[in-house]
Write a protein that holds these residues in place. Structure first.
Motif: not given
Length: 189
Positions: A1-13
């Motif tokens: 999966w290397y380089n196939h999953v975006r490193n975009d993150v959205l945080l919530a809590g």
């Protein structure tokens, strides 16, 4: 999966999770390789280390949602300072009139414990039960106060301090209960 999953993150809590999302946002803001796209938190709590101090390093788009009747993370003393500290140029604070701390989730025993000392539960009960304020206040007045519940309890765990203090209380009570249930047991830890 290397380089196939975006490193975009959205945080919530919510509550303590909201405070922790702010701590994570600070860490991710200072990290390379992670694209922190934004953060939204409901009634964020002050944490240790400080979520207010951490907010000064958070530059991603941020939304904080708070209740005007929140007595667990009050708007003026907790939520507003966190919002004011945010370094983001794209930020918003939305305040829901009449909302309490636990109106952001379904009824929750853990969350509701934080509201035992305030009347913010009135608005939530009115919404949930379709009751009038007078009906809810009458039910609350008929219940034992938090001080009366504590006075009658066999075991009281105070979770208003730091985690280590609460864990020490749990250990003491567990040892006492274990010793009573199993006299002569040398392993009452």
């Amino acid at each position: 999966w290397y380089n196939h999953v975006r490193n975009d993150v959205l945080l919530a809590g919510h509550s303590m999770g909201g405070g922790c999302a702010i701590l994570a946002a600070k860490t991710l803001t200072q990290s390379s390789g992670i694209n922190l796209r934004g953060m939204f938190v409901f009634a964020p709590a002050e944490t240790n280390p400080s979520s207010t101090a951490a907010a000064a390093a958070v530059t991603c788009p941020s939304l904080i949602i708070a209740g005007s009747q929140d007595c667990v993370t009050p708007l003026q003393s907790t939520t507003q300072p966190i919002y004011n500290a945010l370094a983001s140029q794209c930020k918003a604070l939305a305040v829901i009139p009449g909302a309490s701390h636990c109106q952001f989730a379904d009824s929750s025993f853990v969350c509701s414990l934080g509201e035992l000392n305030c009347r913010a539960t009135i608005a939530r009960a009115m919404q949930r039960d379709h009751s009038t304020r007078a009906m809810v206040e009458s039910r609350l007045d008929a219940q034992l106060s938090n001080a009366e519940r504590v006075a009658r309890a066999n075991v009281v765990i105070d979770n208003n301090g730091v985690m280590e203090e609460m864990l020490a209380q749990l250990r003491r009570h567990w040892q006492r209960l274990n010793s009573a249930a199993f006299p002569g047991n040398g392993n009452a830890a």
